[in-house]
Every structure is written in C-alpha cells, then in structure tokens.
Design a protein around this motif. Structure first.
Motif, PDB file in Angstrom:
ATOM      1  N   SER C  33      49.512  28.439  39.275  1.00 46.15           N
ATOM      2  CA  SER C  33      50.108  29.673  39.798  1.00 46.15           C
ATOM      3  C   SER C  33      49.050  30.763  39.960  1.00 46.15           C
ATOM      4  N   ILE C  34      48.033  30.725  39.107  1.00 45.45           N
ATOM      5  CA  ILE C  34      46.938  31.693  39.294  1.00 45.45           C
ATOM      6  C   ILE C  34      46.144  31.349  40.551  1.00 45.45           C
ATOM      7  N   TRP C  35      46.018  30.051  40.778  1.00 46.05           N
ATOM      8  CA  TRP C  35      45.311  29.620  41.993  1.00 46.05           C
ATOM      9  C   TRP C  35      45.983  30.174  43.243  1.00 46.05           C
ATOM     10  N   THR C  36      47.309  30.320  43.197  1.00 48.85           N
ATOM     11  CA  THR C  36      48.017  30.805  44.387  1.00 48.85           C
ATOM     12  C   THR C  36      47.677  32.257  44.709  1.00 48.85           C
ATOM     13  N   GLN C  37      47.155  33.025  43.729  1.00 51.25           N
ATOM     14  CA  GLN C  37      46.756  34.394  44.045  1.00 51.25           C
ATOM     15  C   GLN C  37      45.320  34.431  44.496  1.00 51.25           C
ATOM     16  N   ASN C  38      44.699  33.282  44.527  1.00 53.10           N
ATOM     17  CA  ASN C  38      43.251  33.242  44.690  1.00 53.10           C
ATOM     18  C   ASN C  38      42.850  32.157  45.672  1.00 53.10           C
ATOM     19  N   TRP C  39      43.752  31.845  46.597  1.00 54.59           N
ATOM     20  CA  TRP C  39      43.457  30.763  47.526  1.00 54.59           C
ATOM     21  C   TRP C  39      42.107  30.970  48.163  1.00 54.59           C
ATOM     22  N   PRO C  40      41.315  29.913  48.230  1.00 57.34           N
ATOM     23  CA  PRO C  40      39.947  30.075  48.742  1.00 57.34           C
ATOM     24  C   PRO C  40      39.900  30.574  50.186  1.00 57.34           C
ATOM     25  N   TRP C  41      40.968  30.371  50.936  1.00 55.74           N
ATOM     26  CA  TRP C  41      40.926  30.817  52.328  1.00 55.74           C
ATOM     27  C   TRP C  41      41.402  32.260  52.505  1.00 55.74           C
ATOM     28  N   ILE C  42      41.729  32.911  51.410  1.00 53.16           N
ATOM     29  CA  ILE C  42      42.092  34.325  51.483  1.00 53.16           C
ATOM     30  C   ILE C  42      40.837  35.135  51.178  1.00 53.16           C
ATOM     31  N   PRO C  43      40.499  36.110  52.031  1.00 51.31           N
ATOM     32  CA  PRO C  43      39.265  36.852  51.760  1.00 51.31           C
ATOM     33  C   PRO C  43      39.321  37.648  50.454  1.00 51.31           C
ATOM     34  N   ARG C  44      38.175  37.721  49.788  1.00 51.30           N
ATOM     35  CA  ARG C  44      38.055  38.515  48.557  1.00 51.30           C
ATOM     36  C   ARG C  44      37.784  39.966  48.927  1.00 51.30           C
ATOM     37  N   ILE C  45      38.080  40.859  48.016  1.00 56.20           N
ATOM     38  CA  ILE C  45      37.736  42.257  48.257  1.00 56.20           C
ATOM     39  C   ILE C  45      36.444  42.597  47.516  1.00 56.20           C
ATOM     40  N   PRO C  46      35.710  43.568  48.050  1.00 64.40           N
ATOM     41  CA  PRO C  46      34.418  43.873  47.441  1.00 64.40           C
ATOM     42  C   PRO C  46      34.560  44.746  46.186  1.00 64.40           C
ATOM     43  N   THR C  47      33.509  44.788  45.403  1.00 62.25           N
ATOM     44  CA  THR C  47      33.442  45.742  44.300  1.00 62.25           C
ATOM     45  C   THR C  47      32.131  46.494  44.470  1.00 62.25           C
ATOM     46  N   GLY C  48      32.001  47.614  43.816  1.00 62.43           N
ATOM     47  CA  GLY C  48      30.726  48.322  43.892  1.00 62.43           C
ATOM     48  C   GLY C  48      30.905  49.798  44.062  1.00 62.43           C
ATOM     49  N   ALA C  49      29.778  50.453  44.265  1.00 62.43           N
ATOM     50  CA  ALA C  49      29.791  51.916  44.321  1.00 62.43           C
ATOM     51  C   ALA C  49      30.372  52.399  45.645  1.00 62.43           C
ATOM     52  N   LEU C  50      31.225  53.407  45.552  1.00 65.79           N
ATOM     53  CA  LEU C  50      31.798  54.024  46.741  1.00 65.79           C
ATOM     54  C   LEU C  50      30.976  55.238  47.119  1.00 65.79           C
ATOM     55  N   ASP C  51      30.789  55.462  48.403  1.00 66.56           N
ATOM     56  CA  ASP C  51      30.231  56.738  48.818  1.00 66.56           C
ATOM     57  C   ASP C  51      30.770  57.094  50.192  1.00 66.56           C
ATOM     58  N   GLU C  52      30.430  58.266  50.660  1.00 61.95           N
ATOM     59  CA  GLU C  52      30.904  58.723  51.957  1.00 61.95           C
ATOM     60  C   GLU C  52      29.742  59.255  52.764  1.00 61.95           C
TER      61      GLU C  52
END
Lengths: 184, 260, 694, 410
Positions: C33-52
């Motif tokens: 069930s955790i795999w279903t939130q993490n399907w490899p074909w679903i794009p990941r979101i980035p992490t890191g510093a935000l700026d403008e």
C-alpha cells in the motif's frame, strides 16, 4: 494409523520452523538492499579537526536553518566545496570526492536515513527544542556513515520514522495529531 | 438537519476567503497559478470538468435575460472548506478531516482508497478523482513544486487553501522568533489570492478583526453558496448585483416563485 | 521418510501457521500500500532551498514584473512582482503559465536548417552563422533585399535590428501590428502630436472604454486590472461583446462591432451641443466640428452604432459631469485596428482637455536610443508589417531575399492568413529567431533559437498603456535548457563578420549604456527594480483636421449599416498571446463551453441564431471573403444582434499538442485592407456566412 | 456420467456433457468480465462511465440491488431459525447460497470500484467510526463470514464429503448452532442494510437523498431495511422458480413460494406506507427547507416516471397482488408481482445512486447524465455469471432442495 499421525506432525513442525526462519531472517534480506552512501564521510574527523581555525566546527555549520526557517539537511556541494575545492588532506576518499563531484559540479546523491515520502511535511524548526538524536542516529561520534538500507518495494529508507511514532510523541506532548500537520 | 449530524469544531483561527464577484473578470490567472502551485498536471485536451483534475474553476454566471438586458459574472470556486463539511464525516478511512486549527479540510492522498463517497457528498463539486496517472510533458516536470506531493490515479483531491503556504509562513515566523499562530495578514495567502490582478480574492482569518475578510464577510453584500444546506462554507462571495447573490442559493429561487 | 501428500499438506499448514507469526504477510501488505503512493511512474517532487528572482514578462503581451519562485535554482512558479509599477503583484494567465511554457514540447532545441526535402536538420552555430553571413554579403547595399519583423516593441533588440539592417542598407524593419503602434501613428502622423501615448487610468474617475478589452488584453493589462480593482474609477464599456471588461463594468453599452469611432464622434456632437469649446483651440477644430455636426446627429449616430440616441446623450452628459474622464479606444484584441477609432477617441480626449493632465492621456518622451543612427525616426512609427506585405503583394516593393523574424509569429497572427502565408512562400530565405516551432518557424529556412525570456537578459522600455515611462530588465532566472543563443548578441557578431560595427560588443553592454543614458542605476535594475520617469512632452500644434484625417473620416461615411452579420474578435490571455500559442496551464482556465473537442465556440445571441437558423452547440462553418473556419455555436445574450463573436488564439497548426487541433484561426477570416488617409493596414471582416457544418 | 458419485442420492441431473456446455457458456461471460476487470485495474477507472459528477454509478446500483435482494438470506434465516416458521426450511438452503453470492459478488464489484484496491484493507485498519460506509464495510464483511459459515454445512453434505466422519460431524454441529449464526447474521444485516440507506440519507449536500431521522439514523436507514426484507424473500423465491424452469423439475412446494410471497407482500405494504409518507414529507418539508422544489428533482432523463414506477407500478401494485390470497396463489401472478417488487427496489437504489448525483445542487450548475460503459456491464454480468455458476454447482452436487425427492414422486 497412530504411527501415521506421528509422522504427520513432523512436516507441520518443519513447515512452521521454515516459515519462521524465512519470515524473520530471509525475508528482510530480500526486502531491503544495502545501498550504502555514494562516498564516505567522517563526522568525527570534521568535528575534531586538527586544523586550528577549524577546531570549533559545529554541527550547525553544515546542518543549518535557512533564512526562511526551512532546514538545509544534508549540505549541498557548494557547502562542501567551500573548504574542499581542492584536496586538503591527502585522504583518498577526499580526492575522489573532489574529482568526482566538486570538479564535475555534481551534487552528491546522499541517501537520507530519515528521508520521508513526498507526501510528508516535517518542520525541523518546530521541533527545535528536541535533541537531534531523539529521531536521528548519533552521528556526532561516528567515524563512518552507517549502512543505508532501502526497501525495494517502497523505495524508502528502512530507518525512517513511521507515522505511528510521530503520532505517539504528538499525543504524549499534547500536540495536535491533525492530518494536515504532517501531510502535503 | 438533525443536530446530531453536525460536527462542531471550534478553532481559534478560521481561514477564510472572500471573493468579490464584481471584480472578477474571469481572466483565469488564479486557475493557472493554482495548477502550477499544486502540481496539477496539464492536459493537452480541452478542459473536461468531468475527468480532469482541478482544484479551482471559474463558473460563468448569467442573469438569463435577453440581449441587451443580459449581464454576466464570473464565480471562481475553490474548496469551500466548510465549517460543517459534508465530505469529511462520510470518509470511511479518515483520509479527509476537519481537525486542524484554521479549519482547512484536509485530504490525505496516501490514505485515500478512492471510494468517492466524499465526492457524492460534496454539493460544490470541489472534489475531483484522479482518473489518470499524472503526466507532465518531458521536461515540464522540472517545474514541479516541492509544496504538494503528486497524486497517483485512484485518489480524490481538492483545494487546500494552499495549506503548505501556511506551513511555510509558520516556519518563517518561528525563525524570526515570532508566534506562528499570530501571523500577519500578508504572511499566508493562497496562490490564487496572491496573483489575482483585480484583488477580487481576499484571504485571511475570519475570526481576526484585524483581517479584511473579517469585515468583508459581514458585508450586506456577502453571501455563501448553498447556505441553506448547512455546510457553513469558509468561502464568502461579494456582489452588489442582486441577481448574482440570488444565484448563491436555491432559497431565493423558491422565494421568487412564491412572490410571483 | 517419504513425503506423501498428507505430509506435504501438513508442511504447508505448518508454514502457514508459522507465517502468521512472522512479519512477512503484514509487512508486505503494508509495503504494497505504501508502494501505491510511490509508483515509479509518478514524478517525484523536489526538495531544497526556495528563492525568488525578479524578471519581466516578455511574451508579446502586456509586459510587467514577475517574481519567479525557484527550488534549487530551478524555476517552478511565477507571480506578479509587487515592486513593478505595471504588476503591483498582479499577473495574467499567460504570465502565470510562463514558467511551464518554457518547457513546451515545441521548444526549438538547437539551430536548425531546412534541407531540400523541407525537413529541419540540426546545424552547428558556427556553420549557421557562416552560412548566413555568406547569404547576406552579396545583399549589402540593396534596399529591398533584407527585411525584418519583430514582435518586441519594448526591448532594445529592435535597436540592434534597426542598426543591423541600416548597415545592410535596408529600411525594412517592422513590428507586429498592435494597438499601441497604430495609436501612436495616428497621434504622431495625423494629429501632429509629440511623443508616445500613455494612459493615466489610475487618476481618472470615469473610464469610457470604446471596444478594447481593457481588463484582459489591452495595454498594461495587469496594471489596468489593479487600478480597476481599487474601485475608485467608474468603468463604462461600449462594445459588441460582453467581454471580461464588460462583465465587471458599471454598464455595458452594446454597439455594432467596429462602430466605436462613430460613438466617439457622436459624443463629440453632444458635447458641442452643450457648448463645449476646447482651449487652446486645436488646428482644424472648426472643420472637425463641422464634420461632426453634419454626420453625427444623434439619429445618424444611433443608426451607425446601434445605440439609442438617448443613451448616447446620457453618456455624453456623464462624460461632461465627470471631473477626470478618460476615453480608451482601440481594437477588441489589442492587435491593431484602422486609425479612425483611435482618432475619434483621441479627439474626444482632446476636446475634454484630457491631454497631459492627471487621469488623462500622458505624452511620453520616446525611448532613449543608444545605437546611432537608430536614434533617428523611431521604427515603430514607420509603416507596419501588414502594409509591407500588401506592398510586396501588389509589387510596390520588391519582396525581400531574406526575411528575419524575431519574437513574432506573423504567419499565424497577422490578419488574412492566406495572404500572409503566400507572402512567406515568396520569400526565398527566412531566418527565424523563435523559441517555439510555431507556424512561422515551420515556414522558415533557418532557425536560430533565441533563449526564452527567463533564460536571457533583455529589457523593457515603457510597454504600451503605461502612464509613465519606465524601464526594467528581464533577468535570466535559469540557464537555457536548450542550445539557444541570444539573438541580439548573434546579430552583433554577425555584423562584425560582415565588417560592420554596431557600436557595442555585446547586448549587455548596450543595456548598460541605455541604463546610463536614462540615468538609471544598473545595480538596482538588476535587483529587479524599475526606473520610472514622470516626464511628459508638452504639446503644440495639435491637429483635429487635415487632409489625411478628412479622407480617413470620409471613407467611414461610405460604409453602409450592416446588412450581413458582422464579426467581433475576442482575445484572452489564457489563450496566450499572438506569439505563444496556448500555454499548457491555460487550457484548464477555459470554460468547457468555450472549447470542447476540436472546436472553439463562436457566440451569437438567440435572435441572431434564429435568423441564421442554427442551434446552440451546432458545428458550423464561418466563411468570409478571406477564408473559413470551423466552430461551434454558443448562444450568448451578451453579443450584439447580427454579430458573431469569434475567439482568437485558436487554430494553431504548429506548436505543441496543447495548441494544436483546437478551434480555427480567427485571423484567417480577416481581409487585409489599408485605410485611406492613415495608411494603416488592418484586418476587417464583412459578410460573414454561417453555415451548418456537414 | 463421470460425476455420478458426487450427485446427491435419489435425484436426477442432466447429462454431464449438457452441464459442461452450460458451464462453458457461463465461463465465456466470466471471461468477458475478467477481461473488463483486468482492463480496469490496468488502465484505471476512466474506462468506465464514471466521472467527477458520478462517483457512483452502475456498480453501486448493482451492489445495493443485490444486497437488498440478497436480504432473503438473513430474513428467511430469521424467520426459519428464530421465528421457527418450519415451512421455510425447504428454501433456506437456497436463500443462504443466494445471500452468499450477493454479498461476495458485491465485494468483487467493490474491489473494482475503489480507486486504490491495494489499500482496500484501510477500511478495517483505519476506520472512521462516523462514516456510514465504515458500518457497511464491517457489517458486510462480518455478514459474508457468517454466510460462508452457513454455506459450509451445505457443502459438507455432499455425498463424498459426508463420508469423512469428521466433516459429517462438523456439519451436524454447524446445524445445531445455526440459529445462533442466523441471529448474529440478522443483527448484522439489519444494520448494514440500514447503513446503506444511511449512507445516502446523511448526504446533506444532496437534497434528493437527504433525510432527517431518528438519532444518528436518517429515515432512509429504516426504509432500506424495510425495502430489503420486503424484496429479499420474493427474490429467493423467484430464483427457485427460475431453477425449476431451467431444470424442468419441481424443487420447492408452491405453498412455500406463496408463503414467501405473502411475507413479502405484507412487508412491502409496511414499507410503502412509510416510503410514501417519507416521500411526502421530503417533497413538502425537506426540499423547500433546502430551497428546492419537487419539480427541480427531475428532468427529461431522470423523470418523475421513475418515482411513479417505483411507488406505484412496482410498489403498490405488487403489494396488493401479494396480499390478496387469490392472486398470490396463482403462480403466474405471484411471479409477476415478485418481479415487479424486485424492479421497484432496483429503481429505488438506482435513483438514490444516480439521479441523486445528476441533479444540480448549485443554482448555476447543470444536470449531468451518466451512461455506463461496457466494462461496467461486463463486470456486473460477470458477477451474475459467477452466481449462476455457483448455484449450478450447488444444485448439481449438493442437497440444495430438501423437498426435491418428495416432489418428484408422482
């Protein structure tokens, strides 16, 4: 008839034992793969620096809060390169670090032991009053990086904190356990 | 409605939106900003409300009069974040709740099993189901934001009032050593309200007299959609046009019939 | 011991019992069930510093400051820059979608050249330049051999183009037609006014908008919206269509499409009746008044506009009572119109003494130029590109050997698509500096992609509509993801290959020089601030009547009131600009009724539908002299009777899957015609036939 | 026949080859359904006719209908074991099998209907006690277990299985405890039939289905129970009659069927009394209070005809037919009334599911139309085929009808 029955119990016991061995011993080995880290790193080596002006190097020099209050986590290549733009020590791993990452301007793909799923939001600064080691492994005294185990099915680290652990602490501390506190 | 069906919450903060319909030109900037902010995938096909994921859409209202007496208005519709949400209590797996300070109705994608009961419950069609796995054209996935996780197919999603922006604002307040529960009016603004070029979308704490929404929500021109149902939305609308206000609820239609 | 069947079953039973006591099944259930939130074909979101990072939107629409949010220096979202005078924190649908548009599948990835089979093949930059220099060399000094059309009317790149073409001996530098250019030409050439026109909506107490969609496509749209949003200005809209502006205006005055000029002169008539007398009296005032008095009695005006005589008189009264009224005239799409409506609107402003006053029209000094002799007559006042095409078609001017296309998609966006594409087919070699594989790029021979505005350094001097002069830099916020080179730098390099010195070594140097000339601070500009100047040009010798004006106005008298359905075009920024195609995220901002399947909706009211014998939702073909498109009928009582409202921005045949196969190109319905007197060329449509599509 | 030794003693069955052809036919439908199911799981739910307006469609109608009609199992069990109406023993086996099939079939459909089947177990692990659906999930699961337990002794009565003394013993013990199971089953069924109605009645955002009620239960809670127990018995009886028709053998005494009809008839009367009362109160009270009029609840696709058909043609008419002994004792009329009753319940479940979602609630919204696609039909038919298959096997190899032998004697 009775003899037959006696024999009958043996396969049952064997199956029972085999399942136990498989479930507790073999299954985890199949489920997790030890991915390790892309390169080595010694926390103690950095904290007990021989160089005079670096002797008061502190955890927060690399693991700091950004101006907007978010937590920087693992230092970026730029942070490392501030000192290690060129090899300084002659340690072979440092030399490969410089040649493989610094020179190629490639971020080190560190594996995060507590790397939470995309849908989890965690604010370090909201938990600022707690010791790091309440959630993280004690790295201050670690000379090398511990193995990183990845769950082959979920892709997450074996060692991440599970939701019920977060919830337990929040309940204990009388903090809200509302879903949106931690999910995005 | 029987009292037992109401779930009453009291929150110190009640995030609310007041949308001035008389200022909405239907330009769509809010809709675009919402998609970009919340990682809602684009679709090359013309928009299909029935199948495309969307959190904020704009309805075009008509006074149903003939030319030249005709008048038109635009009504942006985010999630109403109901005070008494019809969706949350029906969810069998606690994937959606109204339990956090601020009163934003949460929707947790990894918990949702996709039964769609909440969609049946919501009269605003604020909830959408992911009929497809999300796809971005190659390269465009670089513009994914870190704010909201991408949703797999088979789960329900909805507007969150850009809840992550509140989280970010609280972190900033903590960093400054301020009380994260007493934010400035400007500290937390959802993407749609931030970009709206005519300033039609106001946002703030409905409980806080220092916030403009507190005053606007009490305007004689303020109304909420389907108030008769008892959903108690935290989204208010403003219009000086009678016909627009009448379209906010069916109550008026009934009265009209009685009067005629 | 042999394992019999019973034994085997017992083994399995034991195994099953044992498994229950191990984590295997439970862990697997959970992990799946955790795999279903993490399907490899679903794009990941980035992490890191935000700026403008600040930038300025440059996509052929309103230009204003942006704030680009980045994560790990990767741009993710755009919002308005509160510090920019033309944004004030607001943004339009196109600006909001601009970051994603950068990754359109139609981006041109590298320089390309068309081979004999008509297919594009990649070519190295050095080879491409060499080739181009080789082709240009023999053309030097020939007046008509080289031409250029640019869609950027605010950037310094036009100076580079001007200078380059002058060095080559060609005067043929043109801009895409637009309301701003037409308005300024009427002002400068016909009315003898000085400077460029700005509009101080902010301080006006009554805005009378004659046809343009002030709040969606006209002028400094976002600033207009901000001003409107403050609610201090009363807004009256006159037009054939209840568009975005009409939807929020205090009142909507329905008039025949294209009749706003008549309305303006009818208002002048009423004002004269009430004894209005401008001071100082402009040149030709008496002739002008005579013309108005003869041709614009309320009854005549009512026939011409479709508005009742009483309504016109009421409106005139309102204008007179207002302390700071302002009349805005132009086209419904903002992409150019005949001079008459501009003249009529401006004359009304003149009569009401609205020139160079608070809440009126401001006359702004033209842009400071750096590259001599581009500082001569400003190129925007030269003939427009439509006129050039017309002249080439009639043989008045020789067609160019080489055509440069910069930040423009004329093959799609110009009126009379058939004529325009015919023109492109006659040009032997077209060089295109586009970012996208648009209709014009597809017809070009050499593609030299310019980086997207978020990937390059550029500037913006006083976009049309701004009440005061301003200058800001469009700053790069990311490195180019494709192999593109800034066109201005390319031209500078190309010039030196041809032994011409354009006066600067790089575009950045040009911008720095411009900054210095304006007296702006480079450091503050690069941090996203805007230089502004409230300086205006005082006017003398303003003219209300002369020979060209007379012939322009008289030409209007020959037209008969509409017998066949008229056409009114509408434009929306969620559909992009004339240069971009539909932005990916703009699609969901379209109401379902506006665009469904492969057809876009054209709107008519019920009465018109009955006359035409068509039903709501019916697929139809619209035909004019110039061409035809497929569309779907949408009944809308917000359209004037006997009028068809057609959306622009659809009907792309090139670009990406977001733009293709959606609706028809409204421009193809327009016939190109040049106005007597002003010489302005624009698209008009008459005799629209609506037939049920088979 | 190769399977003679499995067929119950003293009864005759069709030749094995003929049986195989029948099974093969059912197998084809099953295969078609399985292909559709695979497509749905592989591609996602967009291959159905469901959309953002119709989160519920044919599947939920199907589920609600079969669960209502499957109520024959618990209610006949209740009458047989608790109220001790002995005559019903002759049909209780079939009632149990039908109940089992209806509930397991509903489960299969649910596994298709939810967007994330791999998370289906969240319903048990993370239950929301406020949700009527949670009540449904738990009750249905528990009741399916009960039905399985009730089904087991019947299976164990197979001629070959019976030879194993342990199983025989087991079967016997099961029979002794059957009243207990019937009691628990009754309790569970009662609640989930009700909570299925409650699922709709609590939707205060949907004026068409919203109902006030008693404590936490809206009136639909009780109406769904009543309509289920009113239609369940006649459905069981109809299936028995259908099996008789297909096999050409008398299996259940007509008096038993007529009794089932009578039970249904009286319950239907009670149900309709309340249903009409409820409809009246809804049309004149609930709706205006929410700002709607009765007329606004219908359009040309979802017309008032449905309501009149549900209440009149498929409600009052069969109710009258079933309570008049003369009519009910005429087989043709009994069956007609039974069919009408079942249709009435199906219409009820349909309008509550589909029409409820089609009606625009926001004044500026529009009516929507739902048309199921072949995938939904195929999977629903798959469940029908699966049921037919199980009943065929049960009929052939198990002593499903205690009266069969007696009735065959001339």
């Amino acid at each position: 008839m009775s003899k037959k029955k006696k024999i009958g119990l043996l396969p049952f016991a064997a199956g029972f034992a085999a399942a136990l061995v498989f479930g507790w011993n073999i299954f985890p080995q199949i489920l997790y793969s030890n991915k390790g880290q892309p390169t080595t790193f010694s926390h103690t080596g950095h904290l007990n620096h021989t160089q005079k002006d670096l002797q008061d190097l502190d955890c927060v020099d690399c693991h700091y809060y950004r101006a907007d209050g978010s937590f920087a986590g693992t230092p970026s290549l730029e942070s490392c390169a501030e000192c290690h733009n060129e090899p300084l020590t002659g340690v072979p791993s440092e030399q490969t670090f410089v040649s493989e990452y610094v020179k190629k301007d490639k971020q080190v793909p560190w594996n995060t032991y507590q790397g939470q799923p995309d849908n989890v939001y965690f604010s370090h600064i909201a938990h600022d009053t707690y010791e790091c080691t309440e959630c993280h492994q004690d790295m201050e005294n670690a000379d090398s990086l511990p193995p990183y185990y990845e769950n082959k099915l979920t892709g997450y680290s074996r060692d991440i904190m599970k939701m019920h652990e977060c919830e337990r602490c929040h309940a204990r501390e009388n903090t809200s356990n509302a879903c949106y506190l931690c999910h995005k | 409605m029987s009292e037992s069906m109401r779930i009453h919450h009291h929150f110190e903060i009640r995030w609310g939106m007041v949308i001035d319909i008389d200022k909405c030109t239907g330009c769509g900037a809010c809709v675009v900003a919402c998609q970009a902010e919340n990682n809602i995938p684009p679709n090359p096909d013309p928009f299909d409300r029935m199948r495309d994921p969307h959190w904020l859409i704009v309805y075009k209202l008509s006074n149903h009069k003939k030319f030249p007496e005709h008048d038109t208005a635009y009504l942006p519709r985010p999630c109403m974040q109901c005070g008494n949400p019809s969706c949350a209590s029906v969810c069998p797996v606690i994937a959606t709740t109204k339990d956090e300070e601020g009163g934003i109705v949460s929707q947790i994608y990894p918990r949702c099993i996709g039964c769609r009961y909440c969609m049946a419950a919501c009269p605003y069609h604020s909830r959408v189901f992911n009929w497809f796995d999300p796809v971005w054209p190659e390269g465009m996935d670089k513009t994914l934001t870190p704010f909201v996780s991408t949703r797999p197919r088979g789960v329900v999603e909805k507007c969150t009032f850009c809840h992550h922006r509140w989280q970010i604002a609280k972190e900033e307040a903590r960093k400054r050593g301020e009380n994260p529960m007493h934010l400035d009016e400007q500290a937390y603004i959802p993407a749609c309200a931030e970009v709206c070029p005519t300033g039609a979308i106001h946002f703030g704490d409905l409980h806080n007299p220092e916030h403009i929404v507190h005053k606007l929500a009490r305007s004689p021109y303020a109304f909420r959609i389907l108030e008769n149902l008892g959903t108690e939305p935290q989204v208010y609308y403003l219009s000086r046009r009678d016909w627009v206000r009448k379209q906010g609820d069916n109550h008026f239609r009934q009265e009209e019939k009685k009067n005629s | 011991m042999a394992l019999d069947r019973r034994g085997f079953l017992m083994f399995l039973a034991g195994g099953a019992a044992g498994s229950v006591l191990t984590p295997t099944a439970w862990k697997l259930t959970d992990d799946i069930s955790i795999w279903t939130q993490n399907w490899p074909w679903i794009p990941r979101i980035p992490t890191g510093a935000l700026d403008e990072k600040p930038s300025v939107l440059k996509l052929g629409s309103a230009e204003y400051g942006l704030k680009i949010k980045r994560v790990n220096k990767q741009p993710i979202t755009a919002s308005g820059n509160p510090n920019h005078p033309l944004s004030l924190g607001g943004i339009d649908a196109l600006g909001a979608a601009s970051v994603q548009l950068m990754y359109s599948p139609s981006r041109i990835q590298q320089p390309m050249i068309k081979n004999d089979q008509g297919q594009f093949k990649p070519i190295a930059w050095s080879k491409a330049l060499e080739l181009l220099a080789g082709l240009l060399k023999p053309l030097q000094g020939q007046t008509d051999a080289l031409a250029c059309v640019s869609g950027d009317s605010t950037g310094s790149s036009r100076e580079v183009f001007s200078k380059f073409l002058r060095a080559m001996g060609s005067p043929h530098v043109y801009l895409q037609p637009a309301d701003g250019l037409a308005q300024n030409r009427v002002w400068n050439d016909l009315m003898q006014g000085q400077g460029r026109l700005g509009f101080d909506l902010e301080n006006s107490d009554l805005l009378l908008v004659l046809e343009p969609d002030l709040l969606d496509t006209w002028g400094a749209t976002v600033k207009n919206q901000k001003v409107f949003g403050r609610g201090k200005t009363e807004l009256i809209y006159a037009g054939a269509l209840q568009n975005s502006t009409a939807a929020v205006a205090r009142s909507w005055l329905p008039i025949h499409p294209g009749s706003s000029g008549h309305l303006a002169l009818a208002l002048a008539y009423c004002l004269f009746k009430q004894g209005l007398e401008p001071r100082p009296v402009p040149k030709g005032f008496r002739e002008y008044r005579e013309f108005v008095r003869t041709h614009y009695t309320p009854d005549q005006a009512a026939r011409k506009t479709g508005l009742s005589a009483q309504a016109i008189q009421n409106l005139a009264q309102k204008l007179q009572q207002a302390s700071r009224p302002l009349i805005i005239s132009g086209s419904t799409t903002g992409e150019g119109a005949p001079g008459f409506p501009f003249f009529a609107g401006l004359s009304l402003n003149l009569l009401l003494k609205r020139i160079n006053t608070s809440g009126g029209i401001t006359c702004l000094p033209g842009p400071e130029t750096v590259l001599d002799p581009a500082g001569g007559p400003s190129i925007e006042n030269s003939q427009d590109f439509c006129g050039y095409i017309q002249d080439c078609a009639t043989g008045k001017i020789k067609s160019p050997e080489i055509l440069f296309v910069h930040e423009a998609n004329p093959a799609y966006a110009l009126p009379d698509t058939r004529k325009t594409t015919d023109f492109f087919d006659t040009v032997p070699f077209t060089v295109n500096f586009s970012q996208f594989m648009d209709e014009t790029a597809a017809r070009s021979d050499l593609l030299l992609p310019n980086p997207y505005f978020l990937e390059r350094l550029d500037d913006s001097f006083t976009p049309f509509g701004s009440a005061m002069n301003n200058y800001s830099l469009s700053l790069p916020v990311t490195q180019s993801g494709v192999d593109a080179k800034p066109t201005s730098d390319l031209l500078i390099a190309l010039a030196s290959t041809l032994d011409h010195d354009l006066g600067v070594r790089s575009y950045a140097e040009l911008l720095r020089k411009k900054c210095r000339r304006l007296g702006a601070d480079w450091g503050r500009l690069t941090s996203g601030e805007t230089w502004t100047s409230g300086k205006t040009l005082s006017q003398s010798g303003l003219t209300l009547w002369n020979q060209p004006i007379a012939s322009m106005c008289r030409a209007q008298m020959t037209g008969t009131p509409q017998a066949t359905p008229g056409l009114v075009l509408e434009a929306n920024r969620k559909t992009g600009s004339s240069r971009t195609g539909l932005p990916p995220f703009g699609l969901k901002a379209h109401l379902e009724e506006e665009l469904s399947g492969a057809l876009a909706a054209v709107r008519i009211n019920r009465q018109t539908a009955e006359q035409m014998n068509v039903r709501n939702g019916q697929a139809v073909t619209l035909t004019t002299q110039a061409g035809s498109i497929q569309a779907r009928i949408l009944l809308d009582e917000g359209v004037v009777t006997n009028t068809v409202a057609v959306p622009t921005g659809f009907g792309h045949t090139a670009l990406d899957m977001f733009s293709q196969n959606k609706g028809g190109n409204a421009n193809s319905l327009l016939s190109l015609s040049c106005e007597p007197g002003s010489g302005l060329c624009s698209g008009t449509a008459f005799e629209v036939q609506v037939s049920i599509a088979s | 026949m190769p399977d003679t030794q499995f067929i119950p003693e003293g009864v005759r069955r069709c030749p094995f080859s003929q049986f195989l052809i029948w099974i093969g036919f059912l197998g084809l439908i099953l295969l078609w359904g399985l292909i559709a199911a695979a497509l749905i799981w592989y591609k996602g739910l967009w291959v159905t006719g469901l959309d953002n307006y119709f989160g519920f469609g044919l599947w939920i109608v199907f589920d609600l209908a079969v669960i209502a009609l499957g109520a024959g199992a618990f209610f006949t069990g209740f009458l047989t074991y608790i109220l001790r109406i002995d005559q019903l023993k002759n049909i209780i086996n079939l009632a149990v099998v039908i109940g089992f099939l209806c509930y397991s079939g509903a489960m299969i459909i649910l596994a298709l209907d939810i967007g994330q089947p791999l998370r289906a177990w969240f319903g048990y692990w993370h239950p929301n006690v406020h949700s009527m659906l949670t009540e449904v999930i738990f009750c249905i699961t528990c009741y399916l277990i009960i039905l399985s337990i009730e089904f087991v002794p019947l299976i164990l009565e197979n001629r070959q299985l019976k030879k194993i003394s342990l199983l025989d013993h087991l079967a016997h013990n099961f029979h002794i405890y059957m009243p207990l199971f019937a009691g628990v089953g009754t309790f569970l069924s009662f609640f989930h039939q009700g909570s299925l109605g409650g699922m709709y009645g609590v939707l205060f955002g949907r004026p068409f289905v919203f109902r006030d009620g008693f404590f936490i239960w809206p009136w639909t809670f009780f109406l769904f129970i009543l309509s289920a127990i009113a239609s369940g018995p006649v459905f069981t009886m109809l299936i028995a009659a259908l099996i008789e028709k297909i096999t050409g053998r008398k299996l259940v005494d007509f008096r038993v069927k007529a009794l089932m009809g009578k039970i249904s008839g009286f319950l239907l009367c009670i149900y309709l009394f309340f249903k009409i009362l409820d409809t009246w109160a809804w049309a004149t009270g609930t709706l205006p209070k929410m700002g709607f009029s009765f007329d606004e609840m219908f359009n040309r696709h979802y017309g008032q005809g449905l309501l009149w058909a549900e209440l009149g043609l498929c409600g009052l008419l069969p109710a009258l037919m079933l309570i008049i002994p003369k009519v009910r004792n005429t087989p043709g009329l009994l069956y007609s009334a039974a069919i009408l009753t079942c249709i009435g319940v199906i219409i009820n479940r349909f309008v509550f599911t589909v029409q409820a979602l089609a009606i625009p609630v926001m004044p500026f919204d529009q009516w929507a139309l739902y048309i199921p696609t072949w995938t939904e039909w195929a999977t629903s038919l798959m469940v029908v085929a699966y049921s037919a298959l199980v009943i065929s096997l049960a009929y052939r190899y198990l002593p499903l009808f205690p009266q069969e032998k007696a009735l065959q004697k001339p």
